[in-house]
Design a protein around this motif. Sequence first.
Motif, PDB file in Angstrom:
ATOM      1  N   PHE A   1     -23.634 -26.087 -40.913  1.00 44.30           N
ATOM      2  CA  PHE A   1     -24.845 -25.437 -41.395  1.00 44.30           C
ATOM      3  C   PHE A   1     -24.668 -23.918 -41.451  1.00 44.30           C
ATOM      4  N   HIS A   2     -23.396 -23.461 -41.342  1.00 48.88           N
ATOM      5  CA  HIS A   2     -23.155 -22.027 -41.243  1.00 48.88           C
ATOM      6  C   HIS A   2     -22.039 -21.537 -42.166  1.00 48.88           C
ATOM      7  N   HIS A   3     -21.602 -22.359 -43.108  1.00 45.44           N
ATOM      8  CA  HIS A   3     -20.502 -21.967 -43.974  1.00 45.44           C
ATOM      9  C   HIS A   3     -20.706 -22.603 -45.335  1.00 45.44           C
ATOM     10  N   PHE A   4     -20.149 -21.977 -46.378  1.00 38.05           N
ATOM     11  CA  PHE A   4     -20.346 -22.516 -47.724  1.00 38.05           C
ATOM     12  C   PHE A   4     -19.398 -23.672 -48.036  1.00 38.05           C
ATOM     13  N   LEU A   5     -18.468 -23.978 -47.125  1.00 34.84           N
ATOM     14  CA  LEU A   5     -17.576 -25.123 -47.276  1.00 34.84           C
ATOM     15  C   LEU A   5     -17.688 -26.000 -46.033  1.00 34.84           C
ATOM     16  N   GLY A   6     -17.836 -27.296 -46.225  1.00 37.01           N
ATOM     17  CA  GLY A   6     -18.000 -28.191 -45.086  1.00 37.01           C
ATOM     18  C   GLY A   6     -16.910 -29.238 -45.005  1.00 37.01           C
ATOM     19  N   GLY A   7     -16.664 -29.726 -43.784  1.00 40.42           N
ATOM     20  CA  GLY A   7     -15.730 -30.824 -43.593  1.00 40.42           C
ATOM     21  C   GLY A   7     -14.427 -30.421 -42.935  1.00 40.42           C
ATOM     22  N   ILE A   8     -13.501 -31.363 -42.890  1.00 39.35           N
ATOM     23  CA  ILE A   8     -12.182 -31.121 -42.294  1.00 39.35           C
ATOM     24  C   ILE A   8     -11.294 -30.514 -43.382  1.00 39.35           C
ATOM     25  N   ARG A   9     -11.198 -29.193 -43.370  1.00 40.64           N
ATOM     26  CA  ARG A   9     -10.518 -28.465 -44.440  1.00 40.64           C
ATOM     27  C   ARG A   9      -9.057 -28.154 -44.125  1.00 40.64           C
ATOM     28  N   PHE A  10      -8.624 -28.506 -42.907  1.00 37.44           N
ATOM     29  CA  PHE A  10      -7.234 -28.291 -42.526  1.00 37.44           C
ATOM     30  C   PHE A  10      -6.636 -29.594 -42.016  1.00 37.44           C
ATOM     31  N   LEU A  11      -5.326 -29.659 -42.015  1.00 39.20           N
ATOM     32  CA  LEU A  11      -4.631 -30.909 -41.698  1.00 39.20           C
ATOM     33  C   LEU A  11      -4.643 -31.230 -40.207  1.00 39.20           C
ATOM     34  N   PRO A  12      -5.143 -32.401 -39.813  1.00 38.88           N
ATOM     35  CA  PRO A  12      -4.922 -32.852 -38.438  1.00 38.88           C
ATOM     36  C   PRO A  12      -3.463 -33.284 -38.287  1.00 38.88           C
ATOM     37  N   ILE A  13      -2.858 -32.910 -37.174  1.00 41.46           N
ATOM     38  CA  ILE A  13      -1.463 -33.248 -36.897  1.00 41.46           C
ATOM     39  C   ILE A  13      -1.412 -34.120 -35.640  1.00 41.46           C
ATOM     40  N   LEU A  14      -0.721 -35.244 -35.725  1.00 42.10           N
ATOM     41  CA  LEU A  14      -0.555 -36.144 -34.583  1.00 42.10           C
ATOM     42  C   LEU A  14       0.900 -36.151 -34.160  1.00 42.10           C
ATOM     43  N   GLY A  15       1.130 -35.990 -32.864  1.00 36.16           N
ATOM     44  CA  GLY A  15       2.497 -35.998 -32.363  1.00 36.16           C
ATOM     45  C   GLY A  15       2.516 -36.053 -30.853  1.00 36.16           C
ATOM     46  N   GLN A  16       3.586 -35.528 -30.297  1.00 33.18           N
ATOM     47  CA  GLN A  16       3.751 -35.531 -28.848  1.00 33.18           C
ATOM     48  C   GLN A  16       4.186 -34.146 -28.380  1.00 33.18           C
ATOM     49  N   GLY A  17       3.448 -33.597 -27.419  1.00 37.27           N
ATOM     50  CA  GLY A  17       3.826 -32.331 -26.800  1.00 37.27           C
ATOM     51  C   GLY A  17       3.676 -31.125 -27.703  1.00 37.27           C
ATOM     52  N   SER A  18       4.394 -30.072 -27.312  1.00 36.27           N
ATOM     53  CA  SER A  18       4.269 -28.777 -27.981  1.00 36.27           C
ATOM     54  C   SER A  18       4.820 -28.777 -29.401  1.00 36.27           C
ATOM     55  N   GLU A  19       5.551 -29.818 -29.771  1.00 44.43           N
ATOM     56  CA  GLU A  19       6.088 -29.894 -31.129  1.00 44.43           C
ATOM     57  C   GLU A  19       4.970 -29.931 -32.166  1.00 44.43           C
ATOM     58  N   VAL A  20       3.786 -30.386 -31.752  1.00 40.85           N
ATOM     59  CA  VAL A  20       2.676 -30.520 -32.691  1.00 40.85           C
ATOM     60  C   VAL A  20       2.272 -29.158 -33.239  1.00 40.85           C
TER      61      VAL A  20
ATOM     62  N   GLN B   1     -17.911 -31.661 -50.060  1.00 41.98           N
ATOM     63  CA  GLN B   1     -18.758 -31.579 -51.249  1.00 41.98           C
ATOM     64  C   GLN B   1     -17.986 -31.795 -52.543  1.00 41.98           C
ATOM     65  N   ASN B   2     -16.663 -31.951 -52.427  1.00 43.47           N
ATOM     66  CA  ASN B   2     -15.845 -32.202 -53.616  1.00 43.47           C
ATOM     67  C   ASN B   2     -15.855 -33.662 -54.056  1.00 43.47           C
ATOM     68  N   TYR B   3     -16.588 -34.519 -53.336  1.00 38.92           N
ATOM     69  CA  TYR B   3     -16.524 -35.949 -53.607  1.00 38.92           C
ATOM     70  C   TYR B   3     -17.888 -36.540 -53.917  1.00 38.92           C
ATOM     71  N   LYS B   4     -17.875 -37.522 -54.800  1.00 38.60           N
ATOM     72  CA  LYS B   4     -19.032 -38.372 -55.021  1.00 38.60           C
ATOM     73  C   LYS B   4     -18.724 -39.714 -54.388  1.00 38.60           C
ATOM     74  N   LEU B   5     -19.523 -40.113 -53.413  1.00 45.32           N
ATOM     75  CA  LEU B   5     -19.229 -41.294 -52.614  1.00 45.32           C
ATOM     76  C   LEU B   5     -19.557 -42.577 -53.372  1.00 45.32           C
ATOM     77  N   ASP B   6     -19.065 -43.707 -52.840  1.00 41.64           N
ATOM     78  CA  ASP B   6     -19.301 -45.010 -53.480  1.00 41.64           C
ATOM     79  C   ASP B   6     -20.786 -45.325 -53.590  1.00 41.64           C
ATOM     80  N   THR B   7     -21.568 -44.780 -52.682  1.00 42.71           N
ATOM     81  CA  THR B   7     -23.012 -45.014 -52.690  1.00 42.71           C
ATOM     82  C   THR B   7     -23.728 -44.158 -53.728  1.00 42.71           C
ATOM     83  N   GLY B   8     -22.975 -43.317 -54.441  1.00 38.44           N
ATOM     84  CA  GLY B   8     -23.568 -42.444 -55.437  1.00 38.44           C
ATOM     85  C   GLY B   8     -23.993 -41.102 -54.886  1.00 38.44           C
ATOM     86  N   ILE B   9     -23.850 -40.925 -53.584  1.00 41.38           N
ATOM     87  CA  ILE B   9     -24.250 -39.675 -52.941  1.00 41.38           C
ATOM     88  C   ILE B   9     -23.144 -38.630 -53.112  1.00 41.38           C
ATOM     89  N   LYS B  10     -23.542 -37.399 -53.399  1.00 46.54           N
ATOM     90  CA  LYS B  10     -22.603 -36.274 -53.428  1.00 46.54           C
ATOM     91  C   LYS B  10     -22.992 -35.330 -52.298  1.00 46.54           C
TER      92      LYS B  10
END
Length: 283
Positions: free
Chosen positions: A186-205, A91-100
């Motif tokens: 539909f169950h929280h006041f903040l929506g979206g991917i709010r934490f960092l996805p991490i890509l790697g190999q094995g348990s190091e991730v 919800q922090n963004y206004k998209l190119d289509t004008g949608i917020k």
Amino acid sequence: MRILDCKKAWLAALCCILIILPGAVYSDSKQELPELKKGVIDLRSWDFSQKGPIKLEGEWEFYWRDFLVSSDTKPLQRKHDGYVKVPDNWQNYKLDTGIKPTSTGFGTYKIKIYLPEQKSKYRIYLRHAATAHRLYMKRSDGGVAVLGGNGIPGTSEETTNPSFLPFSVDFDASGEIELIWEVSNFHHFLGGIRFLPILGQGSEVEAYAGMNINYLVLGAILIVCLFNLLLYLFHRDEKTSAWLALSGVFISLLMIIEKGMFYHSVKVYDGSLILYDIIAKLF
């Protein structure tokens, strides 16, 4: 006097632990990292075995109120509505289509990743996405595979089953791939991917994501707690000791909760959202 001096020493020790804690628990590399821009990141020259995992932080393509894979129309080829930063609330963004976007709703995140040509096993980790999500991988031959997710993402509150759990999955990949992340909230006041996805190999991730608790620091804090608790039990007039013990317990609980250990025991079933709401509102 002796007790007072001892208390001061332990208070100083606790302060030192709190100062050292951020550096002891978190570490990040100063090396130059590939950038995720306009929905694309090039990792062909990135040696995961030598350089470790990488954060998928940056500009993701975003499709508001569309599930690109699970939708009946499967609009995989349609133009995105704009770019949003991950991690962040949509919800922090206004998209190119004008949608917020509103806090409640659903949408799809997508990025293209260029991996080394040699097939390898990768792991992706996400602490949490608000509040239900499903991850897909599209290969260069056009095939789409579901990698997993948490809860059941839906297009309404009735069709969404939220879950507040960390997520990780292993998969084989090489060359050009796309990650397609369908998320609904539909169950929280903040929506979206709010934490960092991490890509790697094995348990190091998980280690890179900070999921591994520094047990030495945690143990030191608990020892300070125990010492101050004993001081209070034998000298009830020493109220400061009681507060120091409680503070240490609180800090220890924060470490455990923040690292995701508590989340593994919490899941929402059949719309029972009381425990979920308590935890979700804290984060």
